[in-house]
Write an enzyme that holds these catalytic residues in place. Structure first.
Site, PDB file in Angstrom:
ATOM      1  N   ASP A 123      -4.472   3.739   8.539  1.00  0.00           N
ATOM      2  CA  ASP A 123      -5.879   3.415   8.795  1.00  0.00           C
ATOM      3  C   ASP A 123      -6.113   1.963   9.162  1.00  0.00           C
ATOM      4  OD1 ASP A 123      -6.379   6.022   8.137  1.00  0.00           O
ATOM      5  OD2 ASP A 123      -7.365   5.612   6.226  1.00  0.00           O
ATOM      6  N   ALA A 178      -4.727  11.391   7.712  1.00  0.00           N
ATOM      7  CA  ALA A 178      -3.365  11.331   7.182  1.00  0.00           C
ATOM      8  C   ALA A 178      -2.281  11.428   8.257  1.00  0.00           C
ATOM      9  CB  ALA A 178      -3.167  12.440   6.146  1.00  0.00           C
ATOM     10  N   GLN A 179      -2.468  12.284   9.242  1.00  0.00           N
ATOM     11  CA  GLN A 179      -1.374  12.552  10.184  1.00  0.00           C
ATOM     12  C   GLN A 179      -0.901  11.330  10.970  1.00  0.00           C
ATOM     13  OE1 GLN A 179       0.884  14.869  10.939  1.00  0.00           O
ATOM     14  NE2 GLN A 179       0.206  15.874   9.069  1.00  0.00           N
ATOM     15  N   GLU A 206     -17.394  19.211   2.814  1.00  0.00           N
ATOM     16  CA  GLU A 206     -16.674  19.852   1.715  1.00  0.00           C
ATOM     17  C   GLU A 206     -17.364  19.642   0.373  1.00  0.00           C
ATOM     18  OE1 GLU A 206     -12.229  19.933   3.768  1.00  0.00           O
ATOM     19  OE2 GLU A 206     -12.730  18.317   2.374  1.00  0.00           O
ATOM     20  N   VAL A 219      -2.414  -7.446  -3.957  1.00  0.00           N
ATOM     21  CA  VAL A 219      -2.059  -8.471  -2.974  1.00  0.00           C
ATOM     22  C   VAL A 219      -3.287  -9.325  -2.676  1.00  0.00           C
ATOM     23  CG1 VAL A 219      -1.337  -8.876  -0.598  1.00  0.00           C
ATOM     24  CG2 VAL A 219      -0.190  -7.132  -1.975  1.00  0.00           C
ATOM     25  N   GLY A 227      -0.209   4.532   0.297  1.00  0.00           N
ATOM     26  CA  GLY A 227      -0.896   5.725   0.796  1.00  0.00           C
ATOM     27  C   GLY A 227       0.064   6.588   1.600  1.00  0.00           C
ATOM     28  N   PHE A 228      -0.483   7.417   2.463  1.00  0.00           N
ATOM     29  CA  PHE A 228       0.365   8.329   3.239  1.00  0.00           C
ATOM     30  C   PHE A 228       1.378   7.572   4.089  1.00  0.00           C
ATOM     31  CE2 PHE A 228      -3.321  11.189   2.527  1.00  0.00           C
ATOM     32  CZ  PHE A 228      -2.631  12.257   1.969  1.00  0.00           C
ATOM     33  N   GLY A 229       0.922   6.523   4.786  1.00  0.00           N
ATOM     34  CA  GLY A 229       1.817   5.785   5.665  1.00  0.00           C
ATOM     35  C   GLY A 229       2.858   4.989   4.911  1.00  0.00           C
ATOM     36  N   GLY A 263       0.819  -1.209   0.000  1.00  0.00           N
ATOM     37  CA  GLY A 263       0.000   0.000   0.000  1.00  0.00           C
ATOM     38  C   GLY A 263       0.851   1.258   0.000  1.00  0.00           C
TER      39      GLY A 263
END
Length: 443
Positions: free
Chosen positions: A308, A325-326, A178, A87, A21-23, A19
């Protein structure tokens, strides 16, 4: 495929990251100078800046402005290898990951698979609603919105017309707020110019939130300001209301109220995206892996999870850290450092989440922000919060080109009151069938 995937063996410990993503991406970058081989596996060849997906969906940004190819991001990292694959499972005994292109051996496995849309078991909702979780979702929503108005030009039946002009958004978190604000801007400034024959006073935007407040998790002030701003923009907000069913045309709320729409946007929740092969007892409710303070998956020595998909339960976060995200960025960064410590047989450092606050934009010159600096929380609203939101998101984008293009698009949109990316390319929800239309316009 049964054989091992063709990846050079560098004679170093191999860290396989599932993955990007952000992490996952942050972890790969953190291992740039580590004595390891980094293999990133993802079913897409690019990283997506998910906080701006709604801007793609509302024609404010091009999808290319919020994605960046992994190979470009890490082109100078000599220990980095990427494989485009999905995967299918993991064999922790053999220490291999099963993928659509073969088996990938690992010494250390890091699961950063993120989350997927949670329809809470409602198959009818999953079939008929549109989520905003991926670039494909955002493009489908943009195409559907524009296609709706093109179809509406040909209808004489008022109910069918309203079913195309009205929108229902489920979920009052940042994404729901949003997208509701973005649609209201389009209704006011853009669509009346493009579709002069339509009466946009008939375009209703409904935001349905199951709880008593919007933006749960932010301050009471931010929640109230978001509610007032949306109502000012003509969004009908339904608090303490749940969607019981949606058949693709009629939305039924738990209050008995029914709303008619061809477009229901689902922003009501996410669930972890685990992979097969690990013991069931390490998976918690919400499909998140139970991890210790070092992000090690419960019951395994060399399998980790971040972002996540990871649930690190602490006194401050008994259900795990927020799925934003953080935490993913911070966990990825620390795990990179800890893997180096592990190889050097040094003590690992525990993870402590540094909450920097949260923000959400509602529309032009309207946003809310709870910013945490030096152990103090600053509450911003209006133009100042909107400006802070914009700066944070531009700076957080990957790559100079993306930052420049987003800044230019936003500047043009602000000065011209226009959203310039109103094209229909790719998938949209199926159009109305002739049998469904009782009265068509004569052209």
């Amino acid at each position: 495929m049964e054989g091992l995937t063709k990846i050079d063996d560098l004679g170093k410990p191999r860290v396989v990251i599932v993955g990007g993503g952000f992490g996952g991406l942050e972890l790969a970058k953190a291992l740039a100078d580590a004595p390891v081989q980094v293999v990133l596996i993802d079913k897409q060849n690019y990283h997506t800046f998910q906080p701006l997906l709604y801007q793609v969906a509302s024609a404010g940004l091009n999808e290319g402005d919020i994605v960046s190819p992994f190979r470009k991001i890490l082109s100078k990292q000599e220990n980095f290898y990427f494989r485009l694959a999905e995967v299918q499972g993991v064999d922790p005994v053999a220490q291999v990951v099963e993928t659509t292109i073969g088996r990938v051996r690992y010494d250390y496995l890091v699961l950063a698979t993120g989350a997927t849309t949670n329809y809470f078991g409602d198959e009818q909702m999953a079939q008929n609603a549109i989520a905003i979780k991926s670039v494909d979702d955002a493009i489908e929503l943009r195409n559907t919105v524009l296609s709706n108005f093109e179809q509406a030009l040909q209808l004489g039946d008022r109910e069918q017309l309203n079913s195309l002009l009205d929108f229902v958004i489920v979920g009052g978190g940042p994404t729901g707020v949003e997208i509701a604000g973005a649609l209201s801007e389009l209704r006011t400034h853009v669509f009346p110019k493009d579709f002069r024959e339509l009466d946009f006073k008939q375009m209703d935007i409904h935001l349905v939130q199951s709880g008593p407040v919007l933006l749960k998790g932010m301050s009471a002030n931010a929640s109230q300001q978001a509610l007032e701003s949306l109502q000012k923009f003509g969004v009908q907000v339904w608090l303490d209301a749940r969607v019981k069913s949606y058949d693709g045309y009629t939305v039924t709320l738990n209050t008995g109220q029914q709303l008619i729409t061809r477009t229901l946007i689902w922003a009501a929740g996410v669930t972890g995206a685990p992979i097969a092969g690990l013991r069931p007892d390490c998976l918690l409710p919400g499909n998140r892996y139970a991890v210790d303070e070092h992000n090690r998956v419960q019951g395994y020595e060399n399998v980790f999870a971040i972002g996540d998909i990871a649930a690190m339960r602490t006194a401050a976060h008994p259900e795990g850290h927020p799925m934003v995200a953080q935490p993913a960025l911070q966990q990825g960064r620390l795990l990179g450092e800890n893997l180096v410590r592990l190889l050097a047989q040094q003590a690992l450092q525990p993870f402590h989440y540094q909450d920097k606050g949260a923000m959400a934009t509602i529309g032009r010159n309207h946003a809310v922000a709870d910013i945490k600096l030096f152990d103090k929380v600053y509450h911003l609203q209006g133009f100042l919060a909107w400006l802070a939101w914009g700066v944070v998101h531009v700076v957080s984008l990957i790559g100079f080109r993306n930052r420049l293009m987003v800044l230019l698009n936003w500047t043009w949109s602000y000065l011209s009151h226009d959203k310039g990316l109103r094209y229909i390319i790719g998938k949209a929800k199926p159009p109305l069938q002739e049998a469904e239309v009782e009265e068509k316009a004569i052209v």
